[in-house]
Design an enzyme around this catalytic site. Structure first.
Site, PDB file in Angstrom:
ATOM      1  N   THR A   1      53.937  19.518  -9.131  1.00  0.00           N
ATOM      2  CA  THR A   1      53.103  18.385  -8.756  1.00  0.00           C
ATOM      3  C   THR A   1      51.674  18.590  -9.234  1.00  0.00           C
ATOM      4  O   THR A   1      51.190  19.726  -9.313  1.00  0.00           O
ATOM      5  CB  THR A   1      53.103  18.191  -7.225  1.00  0.00           C
ATOM      6  OG1 THR A   1      52.101  17.239  -6.870  1.00  0.00           O
ATOM      7  CG2 THR A   1      52.838  19.493  -6.498  1.00  0.00           C
TER       8      THR A   1
ATOM      9  N   ARG B   1      43.836  15.524   3.742  1.00  0.00           N
ATOM     10  CA  ARG B   1      43.596  16.684   2.880  1.00  0.00           C
ATOM     11  C   ARG B   1      42.557  16.316   1.825  1.00  0.00           C
ATOM     12  O   ARG B   1      42.722  15.364   1.067  1.00  0.00           O
ATOM     13  CB  ARG B   1      44.897  17.149   2.204  1.00  0.00           C
ATOM     14  CG  ARG B   1      44.702  18.422   1.378  1.00  0.00           C
ATOM     15  CD  ARG B   1      46.037  18.950   0.861  1.00  0.00           C
ATOM     16  NE  ARG B   1      46.557  18.152  -0.232  1.00  0.00           N
ATOM     17  CZ  ARG B   1      47.759  18.325  -0.780  1.00  0.00           C
ATOM     18  NH1 ARG B   1      48.568  19.245  -0.292  1.00  0.00           N
ATOM     19  NH2 ARG B   1      48.155  17.577  -1.777  1.00  0.00           N
TER      20      ARG B   1
ATOM     21  N   CYS C   1      83.561  21.207 -24.635  1.00  0.00           N
ATOM     22  CA  CYS C   1      82.789  19.973 -24.464  1.00  0.00           C
ATOM     23  C   CYS C   1      83.700  18.806 -24.099  1.00  0.00           C
ATOM     24  O   CYS C   1      83.390  17.995 -23.225  1.00  0.00           O
ATOM     25  CB  CYS C   1      82.021  19.650 -25.736  1.00  0.00           C
ATOM     26  SG  CYS C   1      80.855  20.943 -26.254  1.00  0.00           S
TER      27      CYS C   1
ATOM     28  N   SER D   1      51.303  11.199  -3.714  1.00  0.00           N
ATOM     29  CA  SER D   1      51.063  10.131  -4.686  1.00  0.00           C
ATOM     30  C   SER D   1      52.082   8.996  -4.587  1.00  0.00           C
ATOM     31  O   SER D   1      51.795   7.870  -4.993  1.00  0.00           O
ATOM     32  CB  SER D   1      51.049  10.700  -6.102  1.00  0.00           C
ATOM     33  OG  SER D   1      52.273  11.346  -6.414  1.00  0.00           O
TER      34      SER D   1
ATOM     35  N   GLY E   1      56.065  16.948  -4.889  1.00  0.00           N
ATOM     36  CA  GLY E   1      56.711  16.140  -5.922  1.00  0.00           C
ATOM     37  C   GLY E   1      57.789  15.212  -5.413  1.00  0.00           C
ATOM     38  O   GLY E   1      58.625  14.734  -6.185  1.00  0.00           O
TER      39      GLY E   1
ATOM     40  N   ASN F   1      43.991  19.114   7.216  1.00  0.00           N
ATOM     41  CA  ASN F   1      44.371  20.234   6.362  1.00  0.00           C
ATOM     42  C   ASN F   1      43.309  21.327   6.391  1.00  0.00           C
ATOM     43  O   ASN F   1      42.131  21.073   6.128  1.00  0.00           O
ATOM     44  CB  ASN F   1      44.583  19.759   4.921  1.00  0.00           C
ATOM     45  CG  ASN F   1      44.965  20.880   3.979  1.00  0.00           C
ATOM     46  OD1 ASN F   1      44.117  21.487   3.344  1.00  0.00           O
ATOM     47  ND2 ASN F   1      46.258  21.171   3.912  1.00  0.00           N
TER      48      ASN F   1
END
Length: 524
Positions: A137, A42, A444, A203, A176, A72
């Site tokens: 991303t 890509r 809580c 990445s 991502g 791509n």
């Protein structure tokens, strides 16, 4: 055509921030050697001349390893170099035209972000679907929407029930995905009859210092379940309320005997009260909002509570750091989205946290649970749920749907509590006392109690949650009956005492108090 292994699909990126000055061919070769099974070239910015030259060189590399090269967008480039296939976006050349040009043996993938796009792609003859974008991303700026793991699951569910599809297209998640979330994506996106065939990464490999090592790690993660998965769904559990309630004292006893660490990143208003509650049930509390401590604390076992009652500028980063550490260690994490719908900041925080890790248990009031599921457009006033407009079955159904979507346990608190594992067990619990709703921090602290029990009963977190709820709320009933309790102020110390007394009774295996349990199995 031989079957294609789509499990670890590499998408290249030639931009300066990701590739830098390194050699793309060398990175791809290292990645394939480390376990990458498909490569997509890509490059949205280079000239056609450079694209053609680079694609041809990449094809030489992939052919040596015997894996397919996908181009791509550019059908012409794929055709020119004899690549095995092409990947098309929703705005690229239509699938029918690409098939006519490339032929029946070409691999054609299509980007899909919803079920309808997926259906049309498979009907049109796509060989695989690139499903996403899963998480935000930097490598894809034309993202129409972030679909998360729930969006993948919706698509998989639709594909598994659509009987008229002419073929089975492979499914690959993209966007991502990296070593920190790959296993969670595979786990949470799984539909009843369909799971992902693979993940696409960019990445996580291209930007890695050592692409081979990165690929080896990703491949290894794909082959095993996440640490937080305890094979709970592989076991057969009794749904009968009497049977499940009878197990409560033994779990409470184990909490006292084991003294699990209870790491609370909690509302600052209730720190003291929550710590005292944890001590009363036998847990060992540490009240730390510092995420850098989490890795060390997670090694000690125990549990983590993320309660966003008092959000600070640094809170989210600390939450995410702790969440990652406890997920990696396989220890339970409870999320309490306090005031989820009160402000834009809180809604954005929820989105980041839900994308950032896996929560074994989600606990909230009706408004908070609706925000997490995406059905509440009404702004909360503070942390209170507000007046309910939902029926008994609607509340139970909402809890089950959220638990099914997230593949965890969900608790909705209120006058009647609802709990579900998203599978076959959904219960309503009608215990407790009105004083619990008149004191700051009881919700809580219930989260602290539930998480402590889940640290002991990791395989069946619904059972752990139910046990904690019953102990907590029946202790409140006992406390309210004491002669020296005249209102919320005098109730607090009596409640702590009752929690401790009831835990001690469980330690002696006394089950008489279970006669007070009001648990209903809801068939939905």
């Amino acid at each position: 055509m031989r079957p294609i292994d789509y499990s670890l699909y590499l998408v290249t990126d030639s931009t300066e921030p990701i590739l830098g000055k390194r050699d793309l061919l060398d990175i791809v070769a290292q990645a394939i050697d480390g376990g990458v099974t498909v490569v997509q070239y890509r490059d949205k910015k280079s000239s056609s001349k450079i694209l053609l030259e680079t694609a041809a060189k990449l094809h030489n590399v992939t052919q040596k390893f015997g894996i397919p090269l996908i181009i791509n967008d550019r059908v012409d480039i794929a055709l020119a170099i004899g690549a095995e296939g092409v990947h098309l976006g929703q705005d690229d050349m239509d699938l029918a035209t690409a098939r006519a040009i490339l032929g029946s043996n070409a691999i054609i993938g299509v980007t899909c972000s919803n079920a309808r796009e997926a259906e049309l792609a498979v009907i049109g003859g796509a060989d695989y679907l690139g499903i996403g974008t899963v998480f935000a991303t930097l490598t894809k700026t034309d993202t129409k929407q972030i679909i998360g793991t729930s969006g993948i699951r919706t698509i998989l569910e639709r594909l598994s029930t659509f009987s008229d599809l002419p073929k089975r297209a492979a499914t690959i998640a993209i966007g991502g995905i990296n070593a920190s979330n790959l296993q969670r994506v595979m786990f949470q996106s799984k539909a009843v009859y369909r799971a992902l065939d693979g993940v696409a990464v960019v990445s996580a490999i291209v930007a890695a210092k050592n692409p081979n090592d990165a690929a080896v790690e990703l491949r290894s993660l794909l082959r095993r379940p996440p640490a937080f998965y305890k094979e709970a769904e592989a076991r057969a559990y009794s749904k009968d309320p009497v049977s499940i309630v009878s197990q409560v004292p033994s779990i409470a006893r184990k909490v006292i005997e084991s003294g699990p660490l209870s790491h609370n990143m909690i509302n600052q208003v209730v720190i003291n009260f929550a710590a005292n509650v944890a001590l009363a049930v036998g847990a060992r509390p540490i009240m730390s909002g510092n995420g850098s401590e989490a890795e060390d604390l997670a090694r000690l076992g125990g549990c983590l509570v993320i309660n966003m009652g008092t959000l600070q500028p640094q809170s989210v980063d600390n939450y995410l750091q702790a969440l990652e550490a406890y997920n990696a260690a396989g220890n339970p994490v409870l999320f309490d989205p306090v005031g989820a719908g009160a402000t834009k900041l809180r809604r954005e925080t929820i989105k980041r946290l839900m994308e950032g890790g896996y929560f074994d248990i989600i606990k909230g009031n009706e408004s908070e649970i609706k925000v997490l599921y995406g059905t509440n457009a009404i702004q909360q006033r503070g942390v209170d749920s507000g007046e309910s407009t939902s029926t008994h079955l609607e509340k139970a159904s909402l809890v089950k749907k959220l638990a099914k979507r997230e593949r965890n346990v969900v608790v909705m608190t209120g006058e009647i509590d609802y709990i579900s594992d998203g599978l076959e067990r959904t219960y309503a619990i009608a215990n407790g006392h009105q004083y619990l709703g008149q004191i700051t921090g009881t919700g809580c602290s219930l989260g602290t109690t539930i998480a402590s029990f889940a640290a002991i009963e990791k395989q069946d977190k619904l059972l752990a949650t139910l046990a904690a709820l019953l102990l907590y709320e029946i202790a409140a009933e006992f406390a309210a009956q004491k002669s020296d309790v005249h209102g919320p102020g005098t109730f607090v110390p009596a409640f702590i005492d009752s929690l401790r007394d009831l835990s001690a009774q469980c330690e002696r295996d006394w089950k008489g108090w279970l006669d007070k349990a009001k648990v209903e199995l809801i068939d939905i």
